[in-house]
Design an enzyme around this catalytic site. Sequence first.
Site, short mmCIF file in Angstrom:
data_model
loop_
_atom_site.label_atom_id
_atom_site.label_comp_id
_atom_site.label_asym_id
_atom_site.label_seq_id
_atom_site.Cartn_x
_atom_site.Cartn_y
_atom_site.Cartn_z
N ASP A 346 0.23 -1.13 0.05
CA ASP A 346 0.46 -0.16 0.48
C ASP A 346 0.80 1.57 0.01
O ASP A 346 0.59 2.29 -0.60
CB ASP A 346 -0.59 -0.23 0.96
N TYR A 434 -10.07 -1.00 3.70
CA TYR A 434 -9.26 -1.21 4.99
C TYR A 434 -8.90 0.00 6.14
O TYR A 434 -8.33 0.95 4.88
CB TYR A 434 -8.25 -1.97 4.74
#
Length: 703
Positions: A346, A434
């Site tokens: 990420d 998330y």
Amino acid sequence: MEGRKLRRSLVLSISISFFLLLTWLHLPSSPENFIKKPGPTHHESDVPHHPLDPLTVHEFNKVRAILATHPLFESSSTYSLNAIALEEPDKELVLKWKRGDPLLPRKASVTAMVKGKSHILLVDLNTSEVSYNELGSTSGYPILTIEETARILEVPFKNVEFNSTIAQRGINMGDVKCVPLSSGWYNMPIENKRRVIKVQCFSMKDSVNFYMKPIEGLTVLIDIDREEVLHIFDNGRGIPVAKGIDTDYRYSVQKLRGELHLFNPISMEQPKGPSFIVEDGHLVKWANWEFHLKADARAGIIISQAKVRDPDTSEMRSVMYKGFTSELFVPYMDPTDAWYFKTYMDAGEYGFGLQAMPLDPLNDCPRNAYYMDAVFAAADATPYLRPNIICVFETYAGDIAWRHAETPFNNFKVTEVRPKVNLVVRMAASVGNYDYIVDWEFQTDGLIRSKVGLSGMLMVKGTIYDHMNQVPSEEYLYGPLLSENLIGVIHDHYIIYYLDLDIDGTDNSFTKVNIKKHETSPGESPRKSYLKAIRNVAKTEKDAQIRLSLYDPSEFHMTNPSKKTKIGNPVGYKVVPSGTAASLLDPEDPPQKRAAFTNNQIWVTPYNKSEQWAGGLFTYQSKGDDTLQVWSNRDRAIEKKDIVVWYTLGFHHIPCQEDYPIMPTVSSSFDLKPVNFFERNPILRLPPNFKHDLPLCTSHVLA
Ligand SMILES: *[C@@H]1O[C@H](CO)[C@@H](O)[C@H](O)[C@H]1NC(C)=O
Ligand SMILES: *[C@@H]1O[C@H](CO)[C@@H](O)[C@H](O)[C@H]1NC(C)=O
Ligand SMILES: *[C@@H]1O[C@H](CO)[C@@H](O)[C@H](O)[C@H]1NC(C)=O
């Protein structure tokens, strides 16, 4: 210049959270809530005060002006500036710099994509020169820009085949929400020599929580630079879209079902106000701590020059030169077509800081919190503001810093207790579905706790099953059935921290203190065995590639061998792991090679300004040729040197029904704890709480 064309839409797009970005196509919402354009705000007049202060609005504009006349960009109609950040001055210069000294030359490092190639540039803001321009020498590409992502999400809708499969599945076009999924790298011909991304879609029908309504098996492979569909994988037509009943988690919706009143309103009282200050926008001073704090588009929070005061000498002593979350790795455990590639990194692929949204006062952070903004840049270097991206606050949760009560024999009675108050620095990054809550907690006893909380939505998979009694074998589900027609696919999360500890100076050593069973000789003692601490100083990098094991326990000390306590112990800090997880993937599995920094929980490398991103500078579609594992395998000397510790915090996640439709936060952490750093308990002289300092906040309920 591509940016010019985009400018108007930027006002909308740059602002958007990843979440909104995903809903962008059919729900153009009001971005003003999420971004303040650098207009007549106080940031317009920001000037740097400290060599590590992030680039200001003015400096980003200067970078843009300098690059606009650079031959690389002048001759190219399409380019993007994927990352622009302060190039921090050399560490030795920063260490020598003192408040009041002239500011060190200001430079910006830029990674750009020009005609499909990754470039690295260094822009000198004092001389207005571009001091170098190099092609990236490793595999992979820079972080995706938000503009690229927004354009990619429009691509599937220009495709007849895509539209027709959506129609055939009985889904209304207006309900379709798509997400951009980094495709990893699997050495397949189609992904060599071009940037690709995979887009998958969901239905927004009847719920804002579209993540719980996947259009399963439909994956659109897109060439990022050409903005064209390369292939559509369409395998899940028999799988229904889950109904998404009661998945809308918004308070406005849930309160209609009746609120769950579990506790009275709660807050922390600070009758005299908070005890910390933030000087010049970035220097945080609290209790016995001081550190430089900033937001970074890639790393999120960066803590620099953390120092703690010695209670005996009042000296501010160096603990950490720089600490940040260097990379993440989130592999899903499903090898099938629509899932195998889901192995996200990420920070390097999307930008961990770029995905952090403004914090919500009173809920994300308590009353009396201080909020810090970030200035980031669009793909043409136009600066924009992300307000309230970091908060700083004191916490008192009724915990105890130290205590003792004496059994009152001989009329001797003692009860001494001290309250535990900490300072927390927090950011919450919403990387697609998330949410990662990143906390740096500073404690008065010298301990720093790094904590990560996971919340948000699971990445779920559609299935034909709506009850376990229909499932022939759980083995082929790749995760538990969570709700009707939904599987929570098993996955891991790893977050690796870069921790440039400098314990009382830069020259440190890393010592493994192995705890070993020692057996007594016959007749020596009624005991057969006891434990001993055996110290092993790591000479080279490979000595410090550490895998944790309960049955081979160790402590991990970073010490300054040339600085000793009065009684002769080297001063130090130790890395204290807590609940964590190790990657069990095959080391030769492509995602594991790319995220090889998860091969160990602890690593130590010699300080090298170019080695900060554990998954490589260019992470997107990287092949694993520029990872911490590659650097560490050089096996350089690390004894009595400026060294960096890396810690990998991991989670295995087998989802369960409680994680649906939004996950209660799951947390884990590790500590950096003083070990013979102070002469004694550094908070011995801390006073207890007294009633008269804490005026009662009256409650109308009692009486
Ligand atoms: C470089 O620029 C900064 C800010 O613009 C200024 O404060 C500093 O004095 C300059 N440094 C040098 C060496 O010219
Ligand atoms: C696909 O559907 C969208 C939304 O209805 C529409 O705007 C677009 O033109 C369609 N694309 C094609 C190629 O028909
Ligand atoms: C510093 O890091 C870069 C990138 O890994 C590497 O090329 C260089 O050799 C390193 N320098 C030293 C002295 O290890």
